[in-house]
Scaffold this motif. Structure first.
Motif, PDB file in Angstrom:
ATOM      1  N   VAL A  91       0.838  -1.198   0.000  1.00  0.00           N
ATOM      2  CA  VAL A  91       0.000   0.000   0.000  1.00  0.00           C
ATOM      3  C   VAL A  91       0.875   1.251   0.000  1.00  0.00           C
ATOM      4  O   VAL A  91       0.641   2.197  -0.763  1.00  0.00           O
ATOM      5  CB  VAL A  91      -0.932  -0.006   1.230  1.00  0.00           C
ATOM      6  CG1 VAL A  91      -1.600   1.355   1.423  1.00  0.00           C
ATOM      7  CG2 VAL A  91      -1.975  -1.106   1.108  1.00  0.00           C
ATOM      8  N   LEU A 122      -1.960   8.591   3.827  1.00  0.00           N
ATOM      9  CA  LEU A 122      -2.259   7.302   4.453  1.00  0.00           C
ATOM     10  C   LEU A 122      -3.138   7.490   5.685  1.00  0.00           C
ATOM     11  O   LEU A 122      -4.094   6.734   5.907  1.00  0.00           O
ATOM     12  CB  LEU A 122      -0.960   6.590   4.818  1.00  0.00           C
ATOM     13  CG  LEU A 122      -0.159   5.992   3.659  1.00  0.00           C
ATOM     14  CD1 LEU A 122       1.247   5.626   4.115  1.00  0.00           C
ATOM     15  CD2 LEU A 122      -0.879   4.775   3.082  1.00  0.00           C
ATOM     16  N   MET A 127      -5.361   4.274   6.007  1.00  0.00           N
ATOM     17  CA  MET A 127      -4.586   3.148   5.473  1.00  0.00           C
ATOM     18  C   MET A 127      -3.200   3.013   6.097  1.00  0.00           C
ATOM     19  O   MET A 127      -2.407   2.185   5.665  1.00  0.00           O
ATOM     20  CB  MET A 127      -4.448   3.299   3.953  1.00  0.00           C
ATOM     21  CG  MET A 127      -5.762   3.223   3.187  1.00  0.00           C
ATOM     22  SD  MET A 127      -6.637   1.657   3.440  1.00  0.00           S
ATOM     23  CE  MET A 127      -5.584   0.532   2.534  1.00  0.00           C
ATOM     24  N   VAL A 135      -1.036  -5.064  -1.919  1.00  0.00           N
ATOM     25  CA  VAL A 135      -2.332  -4.658  -2.471  1.00  0.00           C
ATOM     26  C   VAL A 135      -3.109  -5.852  -3.004  1.00  0.00           C
ATOM     27  O   VAL A 135      -4.334  -5.772  -3.185  1.00  0.00           O
ATOM     28  CB  VAL A 135      -2.158  -3.601  -3.591  1.00  0.00           C
ATOM     29  CG1 VAL A 135      -1.630  -2.301  -3.027  1.00  0.00           C
ATOM     30  CG2 VAL A 135      -1.277  -4.115  -4.718  1.00  0.00           C
ATOM     31  N   THR A 146      -6.679   2.982  -1.153  1.00  0.00           N
ATOM     32  CA  THR A 146      -5.250   3.060  -1.454  1.00  0.00           C
ATOM     33  C   THR A 146      -4.987   3.997  -2.625  1.00  0.00           C
ATOM     34  O   THR A 146      -4.097   4.864  -2.572  1.00  0.00           O
ATOM     35  CB  THR A 146      -4.697   1.661  -1.777  1.00  0.00           C
ATOM     36  OG1 THR A 146      -4.831   0.818  -0.637  1.00  0.00           O
ATOM     37  CG2 THR A 146      -3.224   1.727  -2.187  1.00  0.00           C
TER      38      THR A 146
END
Length: 251
Positions: A91, A122, A127, A135, A146
């Motif tokens: 990610v 993020l 995330m 991913v 993402t």
């Protein structure tokens, strides 16, 4: 900020969008709505230089067809509705690619500003805890977040979103639209979204363009455009009654 002037896209003898014109100002979220085949996604493709067109598209007075790709990417970011990933990037690595337009090349190092923007993106999308996760292991909602984080890290002036919550469940629809709204409020920048869900378009949009058969039927504020008289003509049904009947099930 953005001016779309008399834009037409044709493939052979087939006209996909016909003489489309509208403007986008700062701190606006413009919703492009209309039935299937109206030409909505083609407008996004033309602005992002992914479809050949006649007419003019100006960003702050500059014809974007004359811009280098790196300069265009610093000002306009694109989020498509589907992401086909066949590589095991994390990610964090995907989000870091959002800074590529600002680097000196594929082997260029990142700056403190890059690192800060990646960290902020993020955190904003929730995330951070998945930054080291492949991913390939993400759910659809996590994958969309993402790539939204990648866009936030890219830090453009305008976001172009083609059905940003397509195939996502209600929780992620609310989350993604909320994240985009917060980004607009925080940065004062602008978004153009193709949206099928008229309720979401009305709830989150400041402005709207209603399209049918490649042409603009109505444009203005979301309240002016996404209303029963316009919608009934385009969808050839009583949209308001249908919406109320759906809502009545929850009352």
């Amino acid at each position: 900020m953005l001016e779309v002037k008399n834009v037409t896209v044709k493939y052979g003898s087939l006209t996909i969008i016909d003489d489309v014109s509208f403007t986008l100002g700062e701190n606006q979220w413009l919703m492009i709505v209309g039935p299937n085949g109206a030409g909505k996604s083609t407008v996004i493709n033309a602005i992002s230089q992914g479809a050949p067109y006649t007419g003019t598209i100006l960003f702050n007075g500059t014809d974007i067809s004359q811009c280098k790709p790196s300069k265009l990417a610093r000002n306009i970011g694109v989020l498509m509705q589907n992401h086909y990933v066949g590589y095991s990037f994390t990610v964090g690595e995907i989000v870091r690619l959002g800074r590529y337009a600002y680097s000196s090349g594929i082997f260029g190092s990142t700056s403190d500003e890059d690192d800060d923007l990646i960290k902020d993106a993020l955190e904003l999308t929730g995330m951070s805890k998945l930054a080291d996760k492949s991913v390939l292991t993400l759910s659809g909602g996590e994958l969309q977040r993402t790539f939204l984080a990648q866009l936030f890290a890219q830090n453009p002036q305008i976001l172009l979103l083609d059905e940003p919550t397509n195939h996502l469940d209600l929780v992620y629809q609310k989350l993604v639209f909320g994240l985009i709204r917060d980004w607009i409020d925080r940065t004062g920048r602008s978004v153009i979204s193709v949206v099928h869900d008229l309720s979401l378009a009305r709830a989150y949009g400041t402005n709207a363009v209603l399209m049918d058969c490649g042409k603009i039927v109505a444009s203005g504020t979301a309240e002016e455009v996404i209303n029963q008289p316009h919608l009934n003509d385009v969808y050839a049904m009583d949209v308001g009654s249908w919406m109320r009947s759906m809502l009545a099930q929850w009352q």
